[in-house]
Design an enzyme around this catalytic site. Structure first.
Site, PDB file in Angstrom:
ATOM      1  N   CYS A  94      -1.384  24.698 -19.524  1.00  0.00           N
ATOM      2  CA  CYS A  94      -2.172  24.830 -18.295  1.00  0.00           C
ATOM      3  C   CYS A  94      -1.541  24.334 -17.003  1.00  0.00           C
ATOM      4  O   CYS A  94      -1.234  25.113 -16.093  1.00  0.00           O
ATOM      5  CB  CYS A  94      -3.510  24.129 -18.494  1.00  0.00           C
ATOM      6  SG  CYS A  94      -4.440  24.681 -19.923  1.00  0.00           S
ATOM      7  N   HIS A 152      -6.446  21.566 -11.627  1.00  0.00           N
ATOM      8  CA  HIS A 152      -5.453  20.988 -12.546  1.00  0.00           C
ATOM      9  C   HIS A 152      -4.095  20.742 -11.892  1.00  0.00           C
ATOM     10  O   HIS A 152      -3.062  20.731 -12.564  1.00  0.00           O
ATOM     11  CB  HIS A 152      -5.272  21.888 -13.792  1.00  0.00           C
ATOM     12  CG  HIS A 152      -5.054  21.087 -15.042  1.00  0.00           C
ATOM     13  ND1 HIS A 152      -4.673  21.660 -16.242  1.00  0.00           N
ATOM     14  CD2 HIS A 152      -5.139  19.757 -15.270  1.00  0.00           C
ATOM     15  CE1 HIS A 152      -4.548  20.714 -17.148  1.00  0.00           C
ATOM     16  NE2 HIS A 152      -4.830  19.560 -16.580  1.00  0.00           N
TER      17      HIS A 152
HETATM   18 CA    CA Z   1      -4.392  27.236 -20.221  1.00  0.00          CA
END
Ligand code: CA
Length: 475
Positions: A94, A152
């Site tokens: 991610c 993120h």
């Molecule tokens: Ca991901």
């Protein structure tokens, strides 16, 4: 000012000139505040809607061979746009993947090799401030920018989307989130009321959703639907300038949670995780349809580039399916990095075209800034403007070499060939992806010179990179 025979007000010549001058001033002022002023001779720049799925496998979309999940909107997007067969994320998971696509530069160049710890106010972990983001460049191009969903890229204020080029942000700053905020209402309130806002598994997916830095009370509804509703409201609110939307759904990332009506639709799937995953993907597809319908309604569909991709391959433990590819999320074999990747722009790209050259998420920033009519102001890019390849106008391939690295687990593609190894120091495997998409037949013994050349190129790419700025929070 006088009146005519009928008693209507009439304006004398002097007053007419005064009125004309006032009108001229108004027109000049309007032109000065119109972002498209001076561009009338140029074609209208397209809106850009970049939709990112989270942990969606290569084989989990109908257009990529999926049989048990219905994705009619994504399939239509591919059928009427450009479907990439060899589209890649720059990382197999991610945070690093997002750091690459957000900058157009290998995330290793700016030390973003691991996920940043989730929700640490004041933490120095986040996307390097010296890097220009998609939001920065599109704002500079005069676009109204917005980001939705998963960020993120750092949770401290300096890393906040509003400080990285996005005019509006609605979503959460960490790596995941629960899908039914009301079910976590008590947790959310408890977390928000604690001054230190602890980083624990208990809270990390139950932080309050926020809009532009302001925590929101728990909302009714399903998160993928909520994100879409807000994105559509934004599109409707800023109709007179080009838009750039980054819609980063967390679906179908864990926690595996789906609305009951979608679960009911897949009651034939025996495996509970696959059933829930399928329901999440179906709902994601429905929400993509809502975005497209809103663009239609606004009369913007023809001149909007919609890009859809996943940030990395699917994790098998969640029920994801990477189709014919080897490996999964976290791997540098194809299953970790090759993803569904679609470009669709009715007014500007071919309809129903397939592109087989390798194209990377790193290419999005250079492609978007080309459409926006600006130059990147930051550091040298690793991506390229791929419009000529999407349109079938270019010869050759956009990347002679592509690299992936996750702590020594690595891969390198050059043309048809790919070398990879499963961990630092492990032997290299060489495959011909054109003949062997599943990376099953190791050619390293037959072609040692190629292994040596490709592995040396990988070393030459990675060696000058700065060290990782942090390690994964769970490590
Ligand atoms: Ca991901």
């Amino acid at each position: 000012m006088g009146r005519d025979a009928a008693g209507n007000k009439v304006t004398g010549t002097g007053e007419k000139m005064k009125a004309c001058k006032q009108m001229l001033v108004l027109l000049i002022a309007a032109a000065m505040f119109c972002p498209m002023a001076g561009r009338s001779a140029e074609p209208e720049r397209p809106n850009i809607v970049f939709i990112l799925a989270d942990d969606l496998g290569y084989g989990d979309v109908g257009a990529y061979g999926c049989k048990d999940i219905q994705t009619p909107n994504l399939d239509q997007l591919a059928a009427t746009g450009v479907r990439l067969t060899d589209g890649y994320a720059s990382a197999p998971y991610c945070g690093p993947s997002r750091a690459g696509l957000m900058t157009g530069r290998y995330q290793q160049r700016h030390g973003f090799r691991h996920n940043p710890a989730i929700q640490q106010g004041g933490s120095p972990l986040g996307l390097d401030a010296g890097e220009e983001t998609l939001g920065d460049v599109m704002t500079r191009a005069g676009y109204r920018t917005a980001a939705y969903g998963k960020w993120h890229l750092g949770a401290s204020e300096c890393f906040h989307p509003n400080n990285r080029g996005f005019y509006e942000f609605y979503g959460f700053l960490g790596g995941g989130h629960c899908y039914f905020p009301m079910q976590y209402a008590d947790k959310m309130k408890a977390w928000a009321n604690q001054p230190d806002r602890p980083v624990t598994d208990l809270y990390m997916y139950a932080t309050p959703l926020q809009i532009n830095g302001i925590d929101l009370p728990p909302q009714e509804g399903y998160l993928t639907d909520l994100l879409t509703t807000q994105a559509i409201a934004f599109m409707k609110g800023f109709q007179h300038r080009p838009l750039f939307l980054y819609i980063a759904y967390n679906a179908p990332h864990v926690p595996l949670e789906a609305p009951q009506e979608y679960l009911d639709k897949y009651s034939n799937i025996q495996n509970k995780d696959r059933r829930t995953y399928a329901a999440m993907v179906d709902n994601l597809d429905w929400n993509v349809g809502r975005i497209l319908a809103a663009l239609d309604e606004l009369g913007k569909r023809d001149n909007t580039l919609v890009v859809f991709m996943s940030d990395n391959g699917g994790p098998e433990k969640n029920g994801a399916d990477n189709g014919p590819l080897r490996g999964q999320k976290g791997d540098t074999t194809e299953g970790g990095v090759r993803v569904p990747f679609i470009f669709n722009w009715p007014g500007g790209l071919p309809h129903g075209r397939e592109v087989h050259v390798p194209i990377s998420s790193l290419d999005l920033l250079p492609t978007f800034v080309a459409l926006g009519g600006v130059e990147p102001a930051g550091k040298p890019l690793d991506g390229v403007n791929v419009l000529p390849w999407l349109r079938g106008e270019a010869k050759g391939i956009p990347h002679e070499q592509l690299f992936w690295d996750r702590d020594g687990k690595c891969g390198m593609r050059a043309g048809d060939y790919k070398v990879f190894r499963m961990k630092e120091g492990a032997p290299w495997t060489l495959c011909n992806l054109t003949e062997d998409i599943g990376e099953q037949k190791d050619l390293s013994a037959q072609m040692p010179e190629k292994v040596e050349a490709m592995s040396a190129a990988y070393g030459a790419w990675l060696d000058p990179m700065p060290p990782a700025r942090w390690t994964d929070p769970q490590q």
